[in-house]
Scaffold this motif. Structure first.
Motif, PDB file in Angstrom:
ATOM      1  N   UNK A 419       0.841  -1.183   0.000  1.00 44.91           N
ATOM      2  CA  UNK A 419       0.000   0.000   0.000  1.00 44.91           C
ATOM      3  C   UNK A 419       0.879   1.237   0.000  1.00 44.91           C
ATOM      4  N   UNK A 420       0.629   2.136  -0.952  1.00 45.55           N
ATOM      5  CA  UNK A 420       1.389   3.386  -1.047  1.00 45.55           C
ATOM      6  C   UNK A 420       0.423   4.525  -1.316  1.00 45.55           C
ATOM      7  N   UNK A 421       0.457   5.550  -0.461  1.00 44.15           N
ATOM      8  CA  UNK A 421      -0.357   6.741  -0.661  1.00 44.15           C
ATOM      9  C   UNK A 421       0.549   7.961  -0.602  1.00 44.15           C
ATOM     10  N   UNK A 422       0.784   8.562  -1.757  1.00 38.61           N
ATOM     11  CA  UNK A 422       1.564   9.800  -1.830  1.00 38.61           C
ATOM     12  C   UNK A 422       0.719  10.868  -2.523  1.00 38.61           C
ATOM     13  N   UNK A 423      -0.592  10.777  -2.349  1.00 39.12           N
ATOM     14  CA  UNK A 423      -1.491  11.758  -2.958  1.00 39.12           C
ATOM     15  C   UNK A 423      -1.315  13.117  -2.292  1.00 39.12           C
ATOM     16  N   UNK A 424      -1.508  14.173  -3.076  1.00 35.91           N
ATOM     17  CA  UNK A 424      -1.438  15.520  -2.544  1.00 35.91           C
ATOM     18  C   UNK A 424      -0.111  15.869  -1.907  1.00 35.91           C
ATOM     19  N   UNK A 425       0.975  15.350  -2.459  1.00 35.91           N
ATOM     20  CA  UNK A 425       2.297  15.546  -1.839  1.00 35.91           C
ATOM     21  C   UNK A 425       3.194  16.474  -2.653  1.00 35.91           C
TER      22      UNK A 425
END
Length: 663
Positions: A419-425
Motif C-alpha cells: 500500500x502506497x499513498x503519496x497523494x497531494x504531496x
C-alpha cells in the motif's frame, strides 16, 4: 506347573482384552436427549444437522466430540454454520461438556429449561427480541466442567438475562461479542460470579453503562474486551476499573464513548501488552507515565482529543511493536527517542499538527518497521539522496505532506510495498521509467492530486494491482495499455480504478472481459470519445462515472450489468437514443444523466428503484408524461432536489416539448 498356570492366565487376559476391545461404547443416552432438545430450537440449513438422528451414534454427529473412553459429550462446535432460531440452554446440562462454540451463526434468542423434547417447532417471530424464558425447573444444574463458551457474532442475538452464567463456576473463556445484553442491568454482577474467568469478550454488546467494579472478583482475568459499545453513556473511566486485577495483559476499550483524561490507576496493570483506547473522547496531554509500561507491545490511542507533544518517555518502551497516535490534535516534533524503538513494526501519527524536519537519522534504528503513516502533518523532509533504509515497508502513507517536487530516491528501495499513498504531496517531477514501473506493481496505490504531467499510453499495470488512484493530475494519452496489456496476459485483480480529472484521450478499449473483479470505475472529466464498447456488459460494477467527456452513441440497458450498480454518472456527454431502463438496478442510489442528447419518454422502470436518492435528467430531449411515482414525490429524502424537475420542465418547453404529469 507354574509355567502352565502362567500360560492359562495370559490366555484369559488375552480373551478378556479381545472381548472388551470389540465392544463399542455408544453415546450416552442422556447426552443424546439433551442434544436433540437443542436441535429442536434450531432452524436454518437442514443439511447442517442432518447427521443428528437417533439412527446415528451422537458422538458421530456434526460438531459433536466425545471422550474416546467414556463416550460422554465433551465438546459442541457449530460455529459459522448458518444456524438460526434459539439457543436452548439445556445443552449446558451436558455433564462433561467443556467446550461450547455457537459463534458466527444467526441465532436470535436463548431459552432455558425445562428440558423436554415434546414441544412445537421453534417460531422465530414469536421469540425475536423477547425476554429470556424463566426456568421452571430451578434445580436444573449446568455443567461444572464447562471451560469455554462462545456465542459471539450472532448478529441479532438478544440476551435479556445473564443469571444462568453464574452456575458455570469453572468457566475460563466467555465471548458474547455482537450480542445485545444491554437490557440486563446486572450483567456485571452475573459475570463477576465466575472466579476462574481468564478471557472476557463483550465487544459490541449494547452496554449502556459500566457499573461499579468494586465488588467484582476477577482475580484470574487476563483478557478484557469491552470495545465497540458505542451507546455507552458518556463517562470517565473510573479508577476502580483498574483495581479488579493486576493480571490483565490485553485491554480493549476502543469505541466506547469515554472522555476525560486517562486515570493514572491504569498503571496498576503492569502486565499490559495490548492497550486499545482508540475512537473515544479522551483529552488532555498523553501522560508521560505511559512510558512505564515495560511489557507493552501495542499502544492504540488514535482518534481521540489528545493535544500537546508526544512524550519522549514512549521511547523507553523497548518492547513496543505498534504505536498508533493518529487523528488527534498533537503538535510539536516527533521525539527522537521513538527512533530507539528497534522492534517497532507500525508507526502511525497521521492527521495531527506535528512539525519538524525528518531525516534518515531518525529512522536509522527502526529496522523492523513495516508500516509508516506520516500524512496530514506539516513535516519537512531532508533525506540523503543515497540513503537506503534498514527497513522494508509494506504500508506507507505520506499523503498531504510536502514530499515534492521530486520523488525521494529511497522510496524506490521499498520493494515490499503493498500500500502506497503519496497523494497531494506536491510531486511534479518523475523519472518516468522508474516511477511507473514502481507504482504500477503495488497492490494499492494512490498518486492522486499531484502535478504529474505525463503520457501514460505505454504504462501497464501488474495483474496483482487491486486499487489504482491517479485522479486530479495532468495525465494524458490512451488507457489501452493500462487496461489491456496485462502481465502474463492473465485476468486483472483490479477492484477500483480512478483516473478522473486528467487529460486522457481516445476511445474506451474493448478488453473489459479481463476486468472481472472491477467494482469502481471513474473516468470522469477527461477527453475521452466514442461509443461504449460491447465488453462493458461483462463488468459487475458498483459505481461507474463517465461524466464530462465526449462519449456518444446509445447507452442502452444491455450495455451494463445492473445487478450490483449503486452509482451511474453519465452527465455532460453526447449520449443519444432512449434513456436506459434501469428496472434491474434495485441497488441504484444515484442516477445522473443530465446534459446529454437522450430523447423520448422517461422509462417506467425508474419507479422500481426503491433505493434511488438522486435522479438528474435535465438538459436532454425528453418528452411525454413523467411517471406517476415521480409526480407523487412527497419525501425529499427519497429523491434529491438534484432531480430539478421545474428546471427540466422549463428547459423542455423552450424546445416546444410538452412535459406533464398524468396519463
Amino acid at each position: 506347573m507354574a509355567s502352565f498356570a502362567s500360560q492359562i492366565s495370559f490366555l484369559l487376559l488375552f480373551l478378556l482384552f479381545a472381548t472388551t476391545s470389540n465392544r463399542v461404547i455408544s453415546c450416552n443416552k442422556n447426552d443424546e436427549r439433551l442434544l436433540l432438545i437443542f436441535k429442536q430450537g434450531v432452524v436454518g440449513p437442514n443439511d447442517k444437522l442432518s447427521s443428528w438422528s437417533i439412527e446415528e451414534d451422537c458422538c458421530l454427529w456434526e460438531g459433536v466430540h466425545c471422550d474416546n473412553i467414556t463416550r460422554r459429550v465433551t465438546e459442541l462446535s457449530l460455529f459459522n454454520n448458518g444456524l438460526e432460531g434459539e439457543i436452548n440452554l439445556c445443552v449446558l446440562q451436558l455433564e462433561f461438556l467443556n467446550h461450547l462454540d455457537l459463534s458466527d451463526n444467526r441465532f436470535i434468542t436463548v431459552s432455558m429449561p425445562p428440558c423436554q423434547i415434546s414441544k412445537p417447532p421453534f417460531d422465530a417471530h414469536k421469540f425475536h427480541n423477547q425476554s429470556l424464558t424463566t426456568p421452571s425447573n430451578h434445580s436444573a444444574s449446568f455443567s461444572v466442567a464447562l471451560l469455554y463458551l462462545d456465542f459471539s457474532y450472532n448478529s441479532d442475538l438478544v440476551i435479556n438475562d445473564l443469571h444462568w452464567l453464574s452456575q458455570l463456576s469453572s468457566l475460563k473463556y466467555l465471548n458474547l461479542s455482537g450480542s445485545d445484553i444491554g437490557n440486563d442491568t446486572k450483567w456485571l454482577q452475573h459475570i463477576a460470579m465466575l472466579p476462574s474467568l481468564y478471557e472476557l469478550h463483550l465487544s459490541q454488546c449494547g452496554l449502556r453503562d459500566f457499573p461499579s467494579l468494586d465488588y467484582a472478583n476477577f482475580t484470574s482475568l487476563e483478557v478484557l474486551d469491552l470495545s465497540r459499545n458505542f451507546y455507552t453513556v458518556k463517562s470517565k473511566l473510573p479508577d476502580s476499573f483498574f483495581n479488579i486485577t493486576n493480571h490483565i495483559y490485553d485491554l480493549g476499550l476502543h469505541d466506547c464513548n469515554f472522555y476525560g483524561q486517562l486515570p493514572k490507576s491504569l498503571l496498576n496493570l503492569q502486565n499490559l501488552k495490548y492497550l486499545a483506547l482508540g475512537y473515544n473522547n479522551f483529552e488532555g496531554s498523553i501522560p508521560d507515565w505511559l512510558g512505564q509500561f515495560e511489557q507493552l507491545q501495542d499502544l492504540d490511542i488514535y482518534h481521540n482529543l489528545f493535544h500537546g507533544i508526544i512524550p519522549s518517555s514512549l521511547g523507553n518502551i523497548s518492547s513496543l511493536l505498534y504505536l498508533r497516535l493518529f487523528n488527534n490534535q498533537l503538535n510539536g516534533n516527533i521525539p527522537v527517542t521513538l527512533g530507539q524503538l528497534h522492534n517497532l513494526i507500525d508507526l502511525d501519527v497521521w492527521h495531527n499538527f506535528l512539525v519538524g524536519v525528518l531525516t534518515e537519522n531518525f529512522f536509522a534504528g527502526l529496522s523492523s518497521l513495516k508500516s509508516l503513516g506520516l500524512s496530514s502533518n506539516s513535516f519537512k523532509y531532508d533525506f540523503d539522496p543515497k540513503w537506503v533504509p534498514s527497513f522494508q515497508l509494506e504500508v506507507l502513507d505520506m499523503s498531504n505532506t510536502s514530499i515534492g517536487p521530486n520523488v525521494p530516491p529511497w522510496l524506490y528501495t521499498q520493494q515490499s510495498l503493498r500500500t502506497l499513498d503519496i497523494s497531494g504531496s506536491g510531486i511534479s517531477t518523475i523519472d518516468k521509467d522508474i516511477f511507473w514501473n514502481f507504482v504500477a506493481g503495488i497492490e494499492d496505490v494512490d498518486i492522486s492530486d499531484n502535478l504529474i504531467s505525463d503520457d501514460i499510453s505505454s504504462v501497464t499495470l501488474s495483474a496483482n494491482v487491486s486499487y489504482f488512484y491517479a485522479s486530479h493530475s495532468s495525465l494524458s494519452g490512451s488507457i489501452f495499455s493500462l487496461l489491456c496489456q496485462l502481465e502474463g496476459n492473465g485476468e486483472s485483480n483490479l477492484v477500483e480504478l480512478d483516473l478522473s480529472y486528467n487529460h486522457l484521450s481516445g476511445a474506451l478499449p474493448d478488453c473489459w472481459t479481463n476486468q472481472k473483479s472491477l467494482e469502481f470505475l471513474s473516468l470522469g472529466s477527461n477527453k475521452l470519445i466514442g461509443k461504449v464498447p460491447p465488453s462493458f456488459a461483462s463488468l459487475r460494477l458498483q459505481s461507474l462515472d463517465l461524466s464530462d467527456n465526449s462519449f456518444s452513441g446509445e447507452f442502452s440497458s444491455g450495455m451494463l450489468n445492473w445487478t450490483n450498480l449503486q452509482f451511474l454518472i453519465l452527465e455532460k456527454n453526447n449520449f443519444s437514443g432512449s434513456l436506459p431502463n434501469p428496472y434491474m438496478a434495485r441497488s441504484l442510489e444515484v442516477l445522473k444523466l443530465r446534459t446529454n442528447q437522450f430523447m423520448g419518454n422517461i422509462p417506467p422502470g425508474i419507479c422500481m428503484l426503491s433505493s434511488l436518492q438522486i435522479l438528474e435528467l435535465a438538459n436532454n430531449k425528453l418528452f411525454g408524461s413523467i411517471p406517476s411515482c415521480l409526480c407523487n414525490i412527497t419525501n425529499p429524502n427519497n429523491i434529491s432536489s438534484y432531480f430539478d424537475l421545474p428546471y427540466l420542465e422549463k428547459f423542455l418547453k423552450n424546445y416546444s416539448v410538452l412535459l406533464y404529469c398524468g396519463p
